[in-house]
Design a protein around this motif. Structure first.
Motif, PDB file in Angstrom:
ATOM      1  N   GLU A 598       0.804  -1.219   0.000  1.00 60.80           N
ATOM      2  CA  GLU A 598       0.000   0.000   0.000  1.00 60.80           C
ATOM      3  C   GLU A 598       0.843   1.278   0.000  1.00 60.80           C
ATOM      4  O   GLU A 598       0.542   2.227  -0.729  1.00 60.80           O
ATOM      5  CB  GLU A 598      -0.942   0.008   1.207  1.00 60.80           C
ATOM      6  N   ASP A 605      -3.847   0.773  -3.274  1.00 61.01           N
ATOM      7  CA  ASP A 605      -4.850   1.798  -3.562  1.00 61.01           C
ATOM      8  C   ASP A 605      -4.522   3.128  -2.889  1.00 61.01           C
ATOM      9  O   ASP A 605      -5.369   4.014  -2.817  1.00 61.01           O
ATOM     10  CB  ASP A 605      -6.230   1.313  -3.086  1.00 61.01           C
ATOM     11  N   SER A 606      -3.271   3.264  -2.377  1.00 58.90           N
ATOM     12  CA  SER A 606      -2.902   4.485  -1.649  1.00 58.90           C
ATOM     13  C   SER A 606      -2.136   5.474  -2.509  1.00 58.90           C
ATOM     14  O   SER A 606      -1.577   6.436  -2.008  1.00 58.90           O
ATOM     15  CB  SER A 606      -2.040   4.116  -0.426  1.00 58.90           C
ATOM     16  N   ARG A 630      -7.757  -0.803   4.249  1.00 56.17           N
ATOM     17  CA  ARG A 630      -7.235  -1.361   3.004  1.00 56.17           C
ATOM     18  C   ARG A 630      -6.331  -2.567   3.283  1.00 56.17           C
ATOM     19  O   ARG A 630      -6.359  -3.567   2.551  1.00 56.17           O
ATOM     20  CB  ARG A 630      -6.466  -0.292   2.223  1.00 56.17           C
TER      21      ARG A 630
END
Length: 707
Positions: A598, A605-606, A630
């Motif tokens: 991440e 999705d970061s 997440r």
């Protein structure tokens, strides 16, 4: 030390005008002046008429090295050493030179300066020797909180002769305006000493002596008495032969097959044998030092024999063994003492080449990136000093540095880069066959093979040190009971000292490890190299993963990490705490990997922003609710994947678990027979995640219950 006081390394000794003038000055002030004999014949006339110098060997040696370290011109010496308030440090690593350095400086070099520049004040010289006066000892005493001694407050130039500048007080080092390092003994120095003591013109060349001498590296390791004894020989060949004899007397006998005494090396044995062979080839002149491995890092759990391995490597190639460790250096005191002790170990290794410098618990140095709090500056200082020493010793032929640690992931990146530690070797816990061999080694009696095999199965997961301790405890038990030692004593000790799992827990652990093995295989990690279930849980080892993994490879790694938990849920209805717990547990590794996807790898999705991940900031990162969600989503998806594979391949999982329960340990060949019963019915494996073949990365975690 201020920036302006960097150490100036000496040039090669040579017969400079400065040396000749200083020598004449010393001879003119000597109280033991030799006079020419009044007679021109007689039994000793021909011998003594060639002796031109009245200076003793130690003074001559000190003068050669002082003149090599200082600037060549008298004007430059005056400009550097005689500036107002100048404090000059002269490092003389040879402890025999302290008094003599001070003497040749005062009576020789500095007398020349005073005669040429009569308007400069007389410089004061302090030494570290026992014969130094009270003021000198006060100057050199290590006092952090006190100011400089009163003697240094004046503007008179001061010169301090010391073995290591780190031995000086911090305030004195900070006030120093210059630092000169005296060279070690070299062929050039021997040539000069021979000519001076024989009355041979200093302009003459003696190729017959120089070409026969040992190399500078070998000469640097000789004691002062070795040099002086050699110089008493009447001829140049006699001097050369005496020096060679002194060098050869320092050599260590080679012990053929010494590494065979280290049990359980596994695949590492071949690499270590090659290192020993290369060192022997270098010693015989068949291999250039530049072709050898620069350094070796041994890593593995405590008690697997890292120290013993380094010792036997030294024995096999006939090298001096110089042991050192973070704790040993630190026990000397504050930072200055630490660095001085470190320098002493490296100096010992250089002086005794060929040598192996063994740095134990090297992971205790820490990582400069993660250093924080009050100890951050200390950590940076000691790591920087170690890096400097490693780079320095790398320029000296004949010194192999072997580091050892339990946790290679804790090491500073700069420490383990190529050029410092080229080769990294994992030392595993002994397998069952090695445990049998270890029992035989420590018991030294004839024992039934079946009984040994039974004991070895109970001891799976134990280290060589554990086995040695158990045998000692069993022998102590027999002495306590006033009877001859027997295997019954060892069986009793194993039964009472080695924690054992219940049958129920053994089955759970076996299913857990079988889950790791099957899911790893099915997601492209290949057949595991080893699986075991011991008293403290189990572990499954795989070959190295890809060095540049894509997202699907990392997701497969996540699924493998959580496969043990998935297997417990599928077969037993619920998971145990075996997947979690300390750093290195399945959940810890999976959580850290999901976080890296991440925020560090740019694959989550970061977004593309990067943040470092270490044990110190995990809590802070996970406090971010969106990021935590997440990570949890990614972990749950990996667990679902693992559950699905375990359900699909439950027969294979059960077969593996059954074999682990019966044998407690399975090799790669054992598991390949189960995972690939024959070529026609071998399980299909997604090719997209096939691992690359490469050297194992010591930072790649291995899945396992309780590991």
């Amino acid at each position: 030390m201020t920036q302006s006081a960097n150490t100036i390394h000496s040039a090669k000794p040579q017969v400079s005008p400065l040396f000749q003038k200083a020598l004449q000055k010393l001879e003119s002030t000597s109280v033991d002046t030799l006079t020419a004999p009044e007679v021109t014949d007689g039994p000793l006339y021909s011998d003594w008429r060639h002796v031109s110098s009245c200076i003793d060997f130690p003074e001559l040696s000190a003068l050669v090295r002082v003149c090599a370290a200082l600037p060549r011109r008298l004007e430059d010496i005056a400009r550097i050493l005689y500036k107002p308030s100048a404090i000059t440090i002269i490092e003389a690593p040879d402890p025999d030179l302290f008094d003599n350095c001070a003497h040749v400086l005062e009576r020789g070099v500095l007398s020349l300066v005073g005669a040429e520049y009569d308007y400069v004040p007389k410089a004061r010289v302090f030494t570290e020797s026992k014969s130094s006066n009270r003021a000198s000892r006060s100057l050199l005493r290590k006092r952090r909180s006190e100011s400089l001694p009163t003697e240094l407050v004046s503007q008179r130039p001061t010169i301090v002769v010391v073995q290591n500048r780190q031995d000086l007080s911090p305030c004195l080092r900070a006030a120093a305006t210059g630092c000169f390092l005296l060279p070690s003994l070299s062929a050039g120095e021997v040539n000069i000493l021979f000519r001076v003591t024989r009355g041979i013109s200093l302009k003459a060349v003696l190729p017959d002596l120089l070409c026969k001498l040992p190399g500078d590296e070998a000469l640097a390791g000789l004691r002062a008495e070795d040099l002086y004894a050699a110089l008493r020989q009447p001829t140049s060949s006699g001097v050369s032969n005496a020096l060679w004899q002194a060098v050869n007397s320092k050599n260590v006998d080679e012990v053929d097959g010494a590494l065979d005494q280290v049990i359980g090396l596994g695949a590492a044995r071949g690499q270590l044998e090659q290192i020993a062979e290369d060192l022997l080839s270098w010693k015989s002149g068949d291999l250039d030092w530049s072709e050898l491995t620069r350094g070796l890092l041994l890593y593995g759990q405590p008690g697997v024999g890292k120290t013993l391995c380094a010792q036997k490597l030294a024995e096999q190639c006939g090298a001096h063994f110089v042991p050192a460790s973070y704790a040993e250096w630190q026990r000397h005191g504050h930072l200055g003492d630490f660095l001085a002790a470190m320098n002493k170990s490296f100096q010992e290794a250089r002086e005794n080449a060929p040598s192996i410098l063994f740095l134990d618990e090297i992971d205790a140095f820490g990582d400069r990136k993660t250093a924080a709090g009050d100890n951050a500056n200390y950590t940076r200082s000691v790591v920087n000093a170690l890096l400097e020493q490693l780079d320095g010793v790398g320029k000296h032929e004949g010194v192999l540095v072997v580091g050892a640690c339990n946790y290679p992931s804790f090491l500073d990146d700069a420490l383990v880069r190529s050029g410092r530690f080229d080769l990294k070797i994992e030392m595993p816990l002994p397998d069952k066959a090695s445990l049998v061999d270890l029992l035989k080694l420590h018991l030294s009696i004839e024992i039934d093979e079946d009984l040994l095999a039974s004991l070895a199965m109970k001891l799976v997961g134990s280290s060589g040190a554990n086995i040695a301790a158990l045998v000692r405890k069993a022998r102590a038990l027999s002495r306590q009971r006033k009877r001859v030692f027997s295997m019954k004593d060892l069986e009793n000790v194993v039964a009472t000292s080695v924690s054992s799992l219940s049958d129920k827990d053994v089955r759970r652990a076996a299913l857990h490890e079988a889950g790791h093995a099957v899911v790893g295989y099915m997601t492209g990690k290949g057949v595991p190299t080893r699986a075991r279930v011991g008293a403290k849980g189990g572990k499954v080892d795989f070959a190295a993963s890809a060095s540049l993994p894509c997202l699907d490879t990392l997701e497969s790694e996540l699924a493998t990490c959580l496969a043990g938990r998935a297997s417990e849920e599928v077969f037993l209805g619920s998971a145990s705490a075996g997947s979690g717990g300390p750093d290195g547990s399945d959940l810890a590794m999976a959580t850290e990997l999901a976080l890296k996807i991440e925020v560090s790898y740019g694959l989550g999705d970061s977004g593309l922003s990067w943040r470092p991940i270490c044990s110190e900031n995990l809590t802070e990162l996970m406090a971010d609710k969106k990021l935590s969600d997440r990570v949890e989503k990614r972990l749950q998806a990996a667990l679902d994947t693992a559950n699905s594979i375990v359900l699909e391949q439950r027969t294979i999982v059960e077969t593996l678990a059954k074999n682990l329960i019966e044998q407690r340990e399975l090799s790669g060949a054992d598991m390949k027979h189960i995972l690939q019963p024959d070529e026609a019915s071998a399980l299909s494996v997604p090719a997209r995640n096939a691992p690359l073949q490469q050297e194992a990365d010591p930072q790649i975690p291995k899945a396992g219950m309780g590991s």
